[in-house]
Write a protein that holds these residues in place. Sequence first.
Motif, PDB file in Angstrom:
ATOM      1  N   GLY A 224      48.497  47.381  41.750  1.00 54.34           N
ATOM      2  CA  GLY A 224      49.814  46.750  41.756  1.00 54.34           C
ATOM      3  C   GLY A 224      50.865  47.602  42.431  1.00 54.34           C
ATOM      4  O   GLY A 224      51.658  47.107  43.246  1.00 54.34           O
ATOM      5  N   LEU A 225      50.863  48.897  42.126  1.00 54.16           N
ATOM      6  CA  LEU A 225      51.826  49.799  42.763  1.00 54.16           C
ATOM      7  C   LEU A 225      51.469  50.038  44.224  1.00 54.16           C
ATOM      8  O   LEU A 225      52.356  50.221  45.060  1.00 54.16           O
ATOM      9  N   ALA A 226      50.162  50.025  44.539  1.00 53.24           N
ATOM     10  CA  ALA A 226      49.748  50.205  45.931  1.00 53.24           C
ATOM     11  C   ALA A 226      50.239  49.057  46.797  1.00 53.24           C
ATOM     12  O   ALA A 226      50.581  49.252  47.973  1.00 53.24           O
TER      13      ALA A 226
ATOM     14  N   VAL B 200      44.268  47.915  51.426  1.00 51.04           N
ATOM     15  CA  VAL B 200      43.125  48.179  50.537  1.00 51.04           C
ATOM     16  C   VAL B 200      43.307  47.456  49.210  1.00 51.04           C
ATOM     17  O   VAL B 200      42.375  46.803  48.702  1.00 51.04           O
ATOM     18  N   SER B 201      44.499  47.561  48.633  1.00 50.28           N
ATOM     19  CA  SER B 201      44.744  46.917  47.344  1.00 50.28           C
ATOM     20  C   SER B 201      44.688  45.401  47.456  1.00 50.28           C
ATOM     21  O   SER B 201      44.129  44.722  46.586  1.00 50.28           O
ATOM     22  N   ARG B 202      45.234  44.854  48.526  1.00 49.44           N
ATOM     23  CA  ARG B 202      45.209  43.401  48.712  1.00 49.44           C
ATOM     24  C   ARG B 202      43.777  42.907  48.903  1.00 49.44           C
ATOM     25  O   ARG B 202      43.395  41.857  48.378  1.00 49.44           O
ATOM     26  N   THR B 203      42.959  43.670  49.637  1.00 47.08           N
ATOM     27  CA  THR B 203      41.554  43.295  49.828  1.00 47.08           C
ATOM     28  C   THR B 203      40.819  43.269  48.489  1.00 47.08           C
ATOM     29  O   THR B 203      40.069  42.329  48.193  1.00 47.08           O
ATOM     30  N   TYR B 204      41.030  44.303  47.695  1.00 47.79           N
ATOM     31  CA  TYR B 204      40.408  44.352  46.358  1.00 47.79           C
ATOM     32  C   TYR B 204      40.824  43.156  45.512  1.00 47.79           C
ATOM     33  O   TYR B 204      39.987  42.484  44.895  1.00 47.79           O
TER      34      TYR B 204
ATOM     35  N   GLU C 190      42.037  40.183  46.377  1.00 49.02           N
ATOM     36  CA  GLU C 190      41.560  38.887  46.855  1.00 49.02           C
ATOM     37  C   GLU C 190      40.056  38.714  46.648  1.00 49.02           C
ATOM     38  O   GLU C 190      39.585  37.614  46.326  1.00 49.02           O
ATOM     39  N   ILE C 191      39.291  39.783  46.817  1.00 42.94           N
ATOM     40  CA  ILE C 191      37.838  39.692  46.623  1.00 42.94           C
ATOM     41  C   ILE C 191      37.504  39.350  45.181  1.00 42.94           C
ATOM     42  O   ILE C 191      36.707  38.444  44.898  1.00 42.94           O
ATOM     43  N   PHE C 192      38.111  40.057  44.231  1.00 43.09           N
ATOM     44  CA  PHE C 192      37.738  39.860  42.832  1.00 43.09           C
ATOM     45  C   PHE C 192      38.420  38.660  42.193  1.00 43.09           C
ATOM     46  O   PHE C 192      37.920  38.128  41.202  1.00 43.09           O
ATOM     47  N   ARG C 193      39.536  38.215  42.760  1.00 45.43           N
ATOM     48  CA  ARG C 193      40.138  36.972  42.267  1.00 45.43           C
ATOM     49  C   ARG C 193      39.448  35.751  42.865  1.00 45.43           C
ATOM     50  O   ARG C 193      39.438  34.685  42.262  1.00 45.43           O
ATOM     51  N   GLY C 194      38.895  35.925  44.038  1.00 48.29           N
ATOM     52  CA  GLY C 194      38.349  34.781  44.759  1.00 48.29           C
ATOM     53  C   GLY C 194      36.864  34.562  44.604  1.00 48.29           C
ATOM     54  O   GLY C 194      36.310  33.634  45.198  1.00 48.29           O
ATOM     55  N   THR C 195      36.194  35.396  43.814  1.00 50.95           N
ATOM     56  CA  THR C 195      34.755  35.227  43.608  1.00 50.95           C
ATOM     57  C   THR C 195      34.456  35.045  42.127  1.00 50.95           C
ATOM     58  O   THR C 195      35.250  35.423  41.258  1.00 50.95           O
ATOM     59  N   SER C 196      33.301  34.483  41.840  1.00 50.61           N
ATOM     60  CA  SER C 196      32.909  34.170  40.467  1.00 50.61           C
ATOM     61  C   SER C 196      32.628  35.445  39.664  1.00 50.61           C
ATOM     62  O   SER C 196      31.937  36.361  40.140  1.00 50.61           O
ATOM     63  N   GLU C 197      33.139  35.487  38.441  1.00 48.37           N
ATOM     64  CA  GLU C 197      32.890  36.632  37.573  1.00 48.37           C
ATOM     65  C   GLU C 197      31.410  36.745  37.219  1.00 48.37           C
ATOM     66  O   GLU C 197      30.873  37.848  37.093  1.00 48.37           O
ATOM     67  N   VAL C 198      30.740  35.609  37.085  1.00 48.41           N
ATOM     68  CA  VAL C 198      29.306  35.629  36.783  1.00 48.41           C
ATOM     69  C   VAL C 198      28.527  36.232  37.949  1.00 48.41           C
ATOM     70  O   VAL C 198      27.643  37.067  37.755  1.00 48.41           O
ATOM     71  N   VAL C 199      28.870  35.827  39.168  1.00 45.22           N
ATOM     72  CA  VAL C 199      28.201  36.368  40.344  1.00 45.22           C
ATOM     73  C   VAL C 199      28.478  37.871  40.464  1.00 45.22           C
ATOM     74  O   VAL C 199      27.584  38.649  40.820  1.00 45.22           O
ATOM     75  N   GLN C 200      29.693  38.278  40.189  1.00 46.03           N
ATOM     76  CA  GLN C 200      30.024  39.704  40.211  1.00 46.03           C
ATOM     77  C   GLN C 200      29.155  40.468  39.223  1.00 46.03           C
ATOM     78  O   GLN C 200      28.643  41.552  39.533  1.00 46.03           O
TER      79      GLN C 200
ATOM     80  N   LEU D 122      37.128  45.355  36.778  1.00 46.38           N
ATOM     81  CA  LEU D 122      37.426  45.047  38.177  1.00 46.38           C
ATOM     82  C   LEU D 122      37.992  43.638  38.330  1.00 46.38           C
ATOM     83  O   LEU D 122      38.959  43.427  39.066  1.00 46.38           O
ATOM     84  N   ASN D 123      37.401  42.693  37.633  1.00 47.31           N
ATOM     85  CA  ASN D 123      37.841  41.304  37.764  1.00 47.31           C
ATOM     86  C   ASN D 123      39.248  41.107  37.209  1.00 47.31           C
ATOM     87  O   ASN D 123      40.130  40.553  37.881  1.00 47.31           O
ATOM     88  N   HIS D 124      39.480  41.556  36.003  1.00 45.44           N
ATOM     89  CA  HIS D 124      40.783  41.342  35.385  1.00 45.44           C
ATOM     90  C   HIS D 124      41.837  42.304  35.931  1.00 45.44           C
ATOM     91  O   HIS D 124      43.038  42.005  35.895  1.00 45.44           O
ATOM     92  N   GLY D 125      41.391  43.440  36.466  1.00 44.84           N
ATOM     93  CA  GLY D 125      42.340  44.353  37.109  1.00 44.84           C
ATOM     94  C   GLY D 125      42.965  43.730  38.343  1.00 44.84           C
ATOM     95  O   GLY D 125      44.123  43.995  38.675  1.00 44.84           O
ATOM     96  N   ALA D 126      42.202  42.867  39.027  1.00 47.02           N
ATOM     97  CA  ALA D 126      42.733  42.184  40.210  1.00 47.02           C
ATOM     98  C   ALA D 126      43.870  41.240  39.826  1.00 47.02           C
ATOM     99  O   ALA D 126      44.885  41.143  40.521  1.00 47.02           O
ATOM    100  N   TYR D 127      43.694  40.544  38.700  1.00 47.10           N
ATOM    101  CA  TYR D 127      44.770  39.672  38.225  1.00 47.10           C
ATOM    102  C   TYR D 127      45.940  40.503  37.691  1.00 47.10           C
ATOM    103  O   TYR D 127      47.108  40.153  37.885  1.00 47.10           O
ATOM    104  N   GLY D 128      45.608  41.597  37.013  1.00 49.64           N
ATOM    105  CA  GLY D 128      46.658  42.449  36.463  1.00 49.64           C
ATOM    106  C   GLY D 128      47.508  43.104  37.537  1.00 49.64           C
ATOM    107  O   GLY D 128      48.695  43.371  37.322  1.00 49.64           O
ATOM    108  N   ALA D 129      46.918  43.353  38.698  1.00 43.65           N
ATOM    109  CA  ALA D 129      47.679  43.967  39.793  1.00 43.65           C
ATOM    110  C   ALA D 129      48.851  43.089  40.203  1.00 43.65           C
ATOM    111  O   ALA D 129      49.949  43.574  40.489  1.00 43.65           O
ATOM    112  N   GLU D 130      48.628  41.785  40.224  1.00 43.83           N
ATOM    113  CA  GLU D 130      49.704  40.857  40.569  1.00 43.83           C
ATOM    114  C   GLU D 130      50.773  40.830  39.484  1.00 43.83           C
ATOM    115  O   GLU D 130      51.965  40.662  39.757  1.00 43.83           O
ATOM    116  N   ILE D 131      50.365  40.995  38.236  1.00 45.06           N
ATOM    117  CA  ILE D 131      51.326  41.072  37.135  1.00 45.06           C
ATOM    118  C   ILE D 131      52.226  42.289  37.307  1.00 45.06           C
ATOM    119  O   ILE D 131      53.452  42.208  37.169  1.00 45.06           O
TER     120      ILE D 131
END
Length: 227
Positions: free
Chosen positions: A38-40, A51-55, A57-67, A95-104
């Motif tokens: 988020g700070l990055a 780098v932060s935006r790539t992280y 988008e990847i983890f928000r845009g893909t299935s948690e089960v597949v991850q 990793l998955n929820h950190g991607a959502y938390g970054a936007e928060i």
Amino acid sequence: MSENHSRIVEVLLQGLPFTLAATLGGIALTIALSLAAGLAMLSRSKLARAVSRTYVEIFRGTSEVVQLFWFFYALPVLIGFQLVPLFAGIVVLGLNHGAYGAEIVRGAVRSVPKAQVEGAIALNLSPAQRMRRVLLPQALVEMVPPFNNLFIQLLKGSALLSFIQVQEIVQRGQSLVPVFGPDIGFIYAVELVLYLVLALMITLVMRVLERTSARRVGRTPMKVRAA
């Protein structure tokens, strides 16, 4: 309570430590990644933002089960080392929820009034000091309610670890179905109660944190948040 019901509760409670470990570990990793990413995204460095935006988008845009399957089944093939199931689960949850938390985090920091930033600049505070002493304390008040929701989602997401045989609540419950088939309604009812209690505990802790952080910056949490 019948003997069967007592046995069911006992077995499900054996999965509680694994659910707690996955949830607490996932929350800890989520907080760290949320703050870092988020700070990055607010950094002046284009590389850090990219780098932060790539992280995110990847983890928000893909299935948690597949991850989860990728980290537990595919990654070991690439690195030649099998991850412990619980560890793999914690990593994916974080990793998955950190991607959502970054936007928060990004949104909360940006919500701080510009006058506060200008005042910190006038006091000749460095960027790091402005962030630590002025921006983050005020942003924290805005972060807590959405993080409360995010942590509850993480708790519920810990049930996915049953797919990789982590002995948490859901996996324990599934192991009981073939033996106590007629009591399947009771099995799932107990699981629901356990998750509800854990979610209420998270909410209680986060409400205390919200009130504490608000008092530190001289603010009062909105009543609607405490409802």
